[in-house]
Design a protein around this motif. Structure first.
Motif, mmCIF file in Angstrom:
data_model
loop_
_atom_site.group_PDB
_atom_site.id
_atom_site.type_symbol
_atom_site.label_atom_id
_atom_site.label_comp_id
_atom_site.label_asym_id
_atom_site.label_seq_id
_atom_site.Cartn_x
_atom_site.Cartn_y
_atom_site.Cartn_z
ATOM 1 N N UNK A 54 -20.084 24.622 -27.630
ATOM 2 C CA UNK A 54 -21.206 23.735 -27.299
ATOM 3 C C UNK A 54 -22.429 24.109 -28.123
ATOM 4 N N UNK A 55 -22.631 25.395 -28.359
ATOM 5 C CA UNK A 55 -23.755 25.843 -29.178
ATOM 6 C C UNK A 55 -23.593 25.379 -30.619
ATOM 7 N N UNK A 56 -22.362 25.347 -31.104
ATOM 8 C CA UNK A 56 -22.102 24.930 -32.485
ATOM 9 C C UNK A 56 -22.402 23.452 -32.695
ATOM 10 N N UNK A 57 -22.374 22.653 -31.649
ATOM 11 C CA UNK A 57 -22.734 21.245 -31.794
ATOM 12 C C UNK A 57 -24.212 21.073 -32.134
ATOM 13 N N UNK A 58 -25.055 21.947 -31.633
ATOM 14 C CA UNK A 58 -26.480 21.857 -31.897
ATOM 15 C C UNK A 58 -26.871 22.601 -33.162
ATOM 16 N N UNK A 59 -26.313 23.773 -33.368
ATOM 17 C CA UNK A 59 -26.635 24.596 -34.540
ATOM 18 C C UNK A 59 -25.367 24.950 -35.306
ATOM 19 N N UNK A 60 -24.813 24.020 -36.055
ATOM 20 C CA UNK A 60 -23.547 24.309 -36.749
ATOM 21 C C UNK A 60 -23.703 25.285 -37.910
ATOM 22 N N UNK A 61 -24.858 25.290 -38.558
ATOM 23 C CA UNK A 61 -25.013 26.141 -39.732
ATOM 24 C C UNK A 61 -25.023 27.617 -39.358
ATOM 25 N N UNK A 62 -25.416 27.953 -38.149
ATOM 26 C CA UNK A 62 -25.336 29.338 -37.705
ATOM 27 C C UNK A 62 -23.882 29.763 -37.572
ATOM 28 N N UNK A 63 -23.042 28.906 -37.028
ATOM 29 C CA UNK A 63 -21.619 29.232 -36.907
ATOM 30 C C UNK A 63 -20.943 29.304 -38.271
#
Length: 134
Positions: A54-63
């Motif tokens: 769910x976090x990757x949906x908002x901040x994909x570049x961090x993942x």
């Protein structure tokens, strides 16, 4: 008949007036990116409780940076987390501003969304590559 040199000079608008009146029109995507950043930071705190997907949906570049496939050092990921948290959406706005200045409003929005969904696609591809046997 008066000579042309005796005519009064024409009043010209300086570029200063045009910039002073409409500077915000050219920079509205950046201003919106800056304005929504506190809300996305708050949303990131809520989404972190839901799990990494769910976090990757908002901040994909961090993942993308955190991916095992890229072998990023932990120090880099830790410092980049804060930068990405606060600069991702203003960066999207800056990218959209460069496109928006070309006079294509819909194209600017599409390019901003394309930048975000490219990050999501990279998260999926890097996760798939990380699961492949060595």
């Amino acid at each position: 008949m008066p000579s042309s040199s005796a005519a009064s000079p024409r009043k010209t608008r300086g570029p200063r007036n045009a910039i002073a009146r409409g500077w915000w029109k050219a920079l509205w995507p950046v201003l919106i990116g800056i304005a929504i950043t506190p809300f996305t930071v708050r949303l990131a705190g809520v989404l972190a409780l839901e799990g990494p997907k769910a976090f990757a949906l908002l901040y994909p570049w961090f993942d993308v940076l955190r991916s095992r496939v890229l072998h990023s050092p932990a120090d880099l990921v830790g410092r980049a987390y804060e930068y990405m948290l606060y600069l991702q959406f203003p960066f999207y706005g800056l990218l959209m501003t460069f496109t928006f200045r070309a006079g294509r409003h819909l194209r600017a929005v599409i390019i901003g969304l394309l930048a975000h969904f490219t990050g999501l696609m990279l998260v999926v591809v890097l996760a798939w590559l990380g699961q492949m046997p060595q």
